[in-house]
Design a protein around this motif. Sequence first.
Motif, PDB file in Angstrom:
ATOM      1  N   LYS A  41      37.806  36.478  49.486  1.00 46.08           N
ATOM      2  CA  LYS A  41      37.331  36.161  48.137  1.00 46.08           C
ATOM      3  C   LYS A  41      37.528  37.353  47.208  1.00 46.08           C
ATOM      4  CE  LYS A  41      33.320  33.984  47.927  1.00 46.08           C
ATOM      5  NZ  LYS A  41      32.019  33.381  48.231  1.00 46.08           N
ATOM      6  N   GLN A  42      37.254  38.554  47.698  1.00 41.83           N
ATOM      7  CA  GLN A  42      37.435  39.745  46.879  1.00 41.83           C
ATOM      8  C   GLN A  42      38.917  39.968  46.568  1.00 41.83           C
ATOM      9  OE1 GLN A  42      34.837  41.525  45.447  1.00 41.83           O
ATOM     10  NE2 GLN A  42      36.590  42.229  44.254  1.00 41.83           N
ATOM     11  N   ALA A  43      39.791  39.716  47.550  1.00 42.48           N
ATOM     12  CA  ALA A  43      41.233  39.872  47.317  1.00 42.48           C
ATOM     13  C   ALA A  43      41.717  38.882  46.254  1.00 42.48           C
ATOM     14  CB  ALA A  43      42.002  39.672  48.623  1.00 42.48           C
ATOM     15  N   LEU A  44      41.210  37.658  46.286  1.00 45.46           N
ATOM     16  CA  LEU A  44      41.587  36.663  45.276  1.00 45.46           C
ATOM     17  C   LEU A  44      41.068  37.061  43.888  1.00 45.46           C
ATOM     18  CD1 LEU A  44      41.004  33.413  47.366  1.00 45.46           C
ATOM     19  CD2 LEU A  44      43.216  34.307  46.574  1.00 45.46           C
ATOM     20  N   ILE A  45      39.854  37.573  43.840  1.00 49.50           N
ATOM     21  CA  ILE A  45      39.290  38.050  42.566  1.00 49.50           C
ATOM     22  C   ILE A  45      40.137  39.199  42.019  1.00 49.50           C
ATOM     23  CG2 ILE A  45      37.331  39.292  41.544  1.00 49.50           C
ATOM     24  CD1 ILE A  45      35.507  37.529  43.356  1.00 49.50           C
ATOM     25  N   ASN A  46      40.527  40.139  42.890  1.00 51.43           N
ATOM     26  CA  ASN A  46      41.353  41.276  42.459  1.00 51.43           C
ATOM     27  C   ASN A  46      42.688  40.808  41.889  1.00 51.43           C
ATOM     28  OD1 ASN A  46      39.354  43.021  43.286  1.00 51.43           O
ATOM     29  ND2 ASN A  46      40.372  43.588  45.198  1.00 51.43           N
ATOM     30  N   GLU A  47      43.307  39.825  42.536  1.00 49.42           N
ATOM     31  CA  GLU A  47      44.574  39.296  42.036  1.00 49.42           C
ATOM     32  C   GLU A  47      44.382  38.680  40.655  1.00 49.42           C
ATOM     33  OE1 GLU A  47      47.822  39.376  43.662  1.00 49.42           O
ATOM     34  OE2 GLU A  47      46.651  40.935  44.653  1.00 49.42           O
ATOM     35  N   ALA A  48      43.305  37.914  40.470  1.00 47.23           N
ATOM     36  CA  ALA A  48      43.026  37.284  39.174  1.00 47.23           C
ATOM     37  C   ALA A  48      42.760  38.346  38.109  1.00 47.23           C
ATOM     38  CB  ALA A  48      41.837  36.330  39.295  1.00 47.23           C
TER      39      ALA A  48
END
Length: 169
Positions: A41-48
Amino acid sequence: MSFIDELNKNTKTPEQVADEKWEAEKEIISNCAYRDYFGIKQALINEAQNGKYSLISNNKKCVSAKYECSYLRECIKKTCSSNPTGRIGTSNYKSNERVDYKIERYKQYNCYIDTIKNFAVKDNIKIEPSFYELGILSKETRISMPYTYKGYGVITHKIKVYLSCSIEY
């Protein structure tokens, strides 16, 4: 109470012992999947946050990330072998070195995948395992399991396991 009665009371079948061990291992797997899920979830947030998303129909966005998964890597067995042909010191000598990778701990592998996918359902995140070999200059090439690498440096040859994750929102 006699000692025999106490022994009978405390005696477990091999199946009971195996079931207890599996339940304890499932708890460890679940905790590991839960921790990795928050990393995803944190990796997806970082990408966004970094603007790394694609636009799809109806003004929806799609964010993707690759999350390295050390637990699934532990479920894979690496076997190195050499089958030399020809005479040593001659031009027809070949070492024929190879390394084979295969998922050996299927029960644990499947339990982890099922658990992390169950966590992802509520957030509508798609998660799939993917496998890559590390080539020259750390170039990653996607592979499928089981996998065999033939060539030089089989002892030091490595693969990585990722969870390929995406969400549309």
